[in-house]
Write an enzyme that holds these catalytic residues in place. Structure first.
Site, PDB file in Angstrom:
ATOM      1  N   SER A  35       0.820  -1.317  -0.132  1.00 24.37           N
ATOM      2  CA  SER A  35       0.072   0.037  -0.113  1.00 24.37           C
ATOM      3  C   SER A  35       0.749   1.305   0.043  1.00 24.37           C
ATOM      4  O   SER A  35       0.369   2.310  -0.335  1.00 24.37           O
ATOM      5  CB  SER A  35      -1.064  -0.223   1.244  1.00 24.37           C
ATOM      6  OG  SER A  35      -0.231  -0.158   2.256  1.00 24.37           O
ATOM      7  N   ASP A 322      -4.547   7.014   8.143  1.00 21.05           N
ATOM      8  CA  ASP A 322      -5.533   6.012   8.714  1.00 21.05           C
ATOM      9  C   ASP A 322      -4.828   5.153   9.702  1.00 21.05           C
ATOM     10  O   ASP A 322      -3.718   5.039   9.999  1.00 21.05           O
ATOM     11  CB  ASP A 322      -6.455   5.097   7.572  1.00 21.05           C
ATOM     12  CG  ASP A 322      -5.480   4.334   6.833  1.00 21.05           C
ATOM     13  OD1 ASP A 322      -4.159   4.013   7.187  1.00 21.05           O
ATOM     14  OD2 ASP A 322      -5.856   3.637   5.756  1.00 21.05           O
ATOM     15  N   HIS A 325      -1.605   3.801   7.501  1.00 16.94           N
ATOM     16  CA  HIS A 325      -0.873   4.357   6.245  1.00 16.94           C
ATOM     17  C   HIS A 325      -0.747   5.969   6.646  1.00 16.94           C
ATOM     18  O   HIS A 325      -1.502   6.716   7.265  1.00 16.94           O
ATOM     19  CB  HIS A 325      -1.615   4.228   5.198  1.00 16.94           C
ATOM     20  CG  HIS A 325      -2.117   2.823   4.779  1.00 16.94           C
ATOM     21  ND1 HIS A 325      -3.238   2.381   4.980  1.00 16.94           N
ATOM     22  CD2 HIS A 325      -1.402   1.941   4.469  1.00 16.94           C
ATOM     23  CE1 HIS A 325      -3.434   1.054   4.598  1.00 16.94           C
ATOM     24  NE2 HIS A 325      -2.345   0.766   4.108  1.00 16.94           N
TER      25      HIS A 325
END
Length: 360
Positions: A35, A322, A325
């Site tokens: 990610s 979040d 991340h």
């Protein structure tokens, strides 16, 4: 050669910054990982449950969700912009466009193969149907073998590789079934790292940037783990990440010897991020512990955008966007450190130097 010409030549040879500014840009970037890099591949994988294709993801830059697990751009996006390339699109988006005829050929500026939630180990988040590194490489290999990407472009391109955070986080999940010790688990990850480097080299990669893990034990999602502290980082997890990083750097250091004609750099993401945490005010952060967007303890018990979430007023002041991340601003600071930082941040030289056509 005149004395003035000789002086200019010597100055250029002594200055990687001057070289970078005077040399042509790289033609393309090929990106593999999780990610930290994913530009939306998971969004185009309809079987995948690890998604960020809903608001408020993307709200600070793209003003709409793009599948990136942050409020704007990722490290791969910033590096591309620093080089002067259009942002690379996700492989699965391009693949769909080729199949339905809306795109004639794969773009010449590179491709993003990264998949959020993936790892070096095949079992990592397998139930979420993420795309592991091995499959990402197969996708790239197929394009090379089918001559969908020019081999001459590949050898001049930059290859970005980052993965492993999900592998290590999952080791500490209460339902993790592995019987491996932490050291053996790290061994199994590094075995896959070596296989990955070997494969991309055989497919033509010559300029390779490999990034370390950040302090995985500091993510707000550690609040989901029954044995993890929430008033400080999860030490056991960070110890494991640091062991992995040390041995990863050893692997990177021997790439030029092991693979003739290649050059490689090690991005010390752990060290870069640790400085943000240690001196937050220096970097403009007011919060380096909690998620800007999420819910529950540390904002780490609920994904951003899911029912009942809360969002901060100024994401630029938060290190985390979040539960897992960083914010776009964190990524931007990280990217600048990797682009033109000193050997404490990236070594043996930075990405600006790696992106030149100078022969090391």
């Amino acid at each position: 050669m005149s004395s003035m010409e000789l002086l200019v030549t010597l100055l250029l040879l002594a200055s990687p910054v001057a070289l970078a500014k005077s040399s042509p840009s790289l033609p393309a970037i090929f990106t593999f990982g999780d990610s930290i890099f994913d530009a939306g591949n998971n969004h185009f994988n309809k079987n995948c449950t690890a998604q960020a294709d809903f608001p408020p993801y993307g709200s600070s830059f793209f003003h709409q969700p793009t599948g990136r697990f942050t409020n704007g751009r990722t490290v791969a996006d910033f590096i591309s912009q620093f080089i002067g390339l259009p942002l690379q699109k996700p492989f699965l988006e391009l693949h769909i466009q080729i199949l339905n005829g809306t795109l004639k050929r794969f773009p010449s500026n590179g491709i993003n193969f990264a998949s959020a939630g993936s790892g070096f180990l095949l079992d990592t988040n397998k139930d979420m149907r993420v795309t592991p590194i091995q499959t990402q490489l197969q996708q790239f290999q197929t394009l090379v073998e089918q001559n969908k990407i020019e081999k001459s472009i590949i050898q001049e391109s930059l290859f970005l590789l980052e993965s492993g955070s999900n592998d290590i986080f999952n080791y500490f999940l209460p339902f993790q079934t592995t019987t491996l010790s932490p050291d053996d688990y790290v061994d199994s990850m590094l075995t896959q790292v070596n296989k990955t480097i070997d494969q991309i080299y055989k497919l033509g990669a010559r300029r390779i940037a490999i990034f370390s893990l950040g302090p995985v034990g500091c993510v707000p999602a550690r609040a989901l783990l029954p044995n993890a502290p929430t008033n400080k980082c999860f030490g056991k997890m960070n110890v494991m990440a640091k062991k992995y990083n040390r041995r990863l750097e050893d692997i990177v250091n021997i790439i030029p010897t092991k693979y003739p004609g290649s050059i490689a750099v090690f991005g010390a993401v752990y060290a870069i991020t640790h400085r943000f945490q240690t001196y937050p005010a220096r970097y403009g952060f007011s919060d380096v512990s909690n998620a800007c967007c999420g819910g529950g303890t540390l904002g780490g018990l609920k994904q951003c955008g899911r029912e009942g979430y809360k969002i901060c007023n100024n994401p630029n002041e938060f290190m985390f966007w979040d539960f897992y991340h960083p914010t776009e601003r964190t990524y931007h600071l990280m990217s600048k450190a990797l682009w033109n930082g000193n050997i404490n941040k990236i070594r043996p030289f930075n990405l600006m130097a790696l992106a030149t056509n100078f022969t090391f």
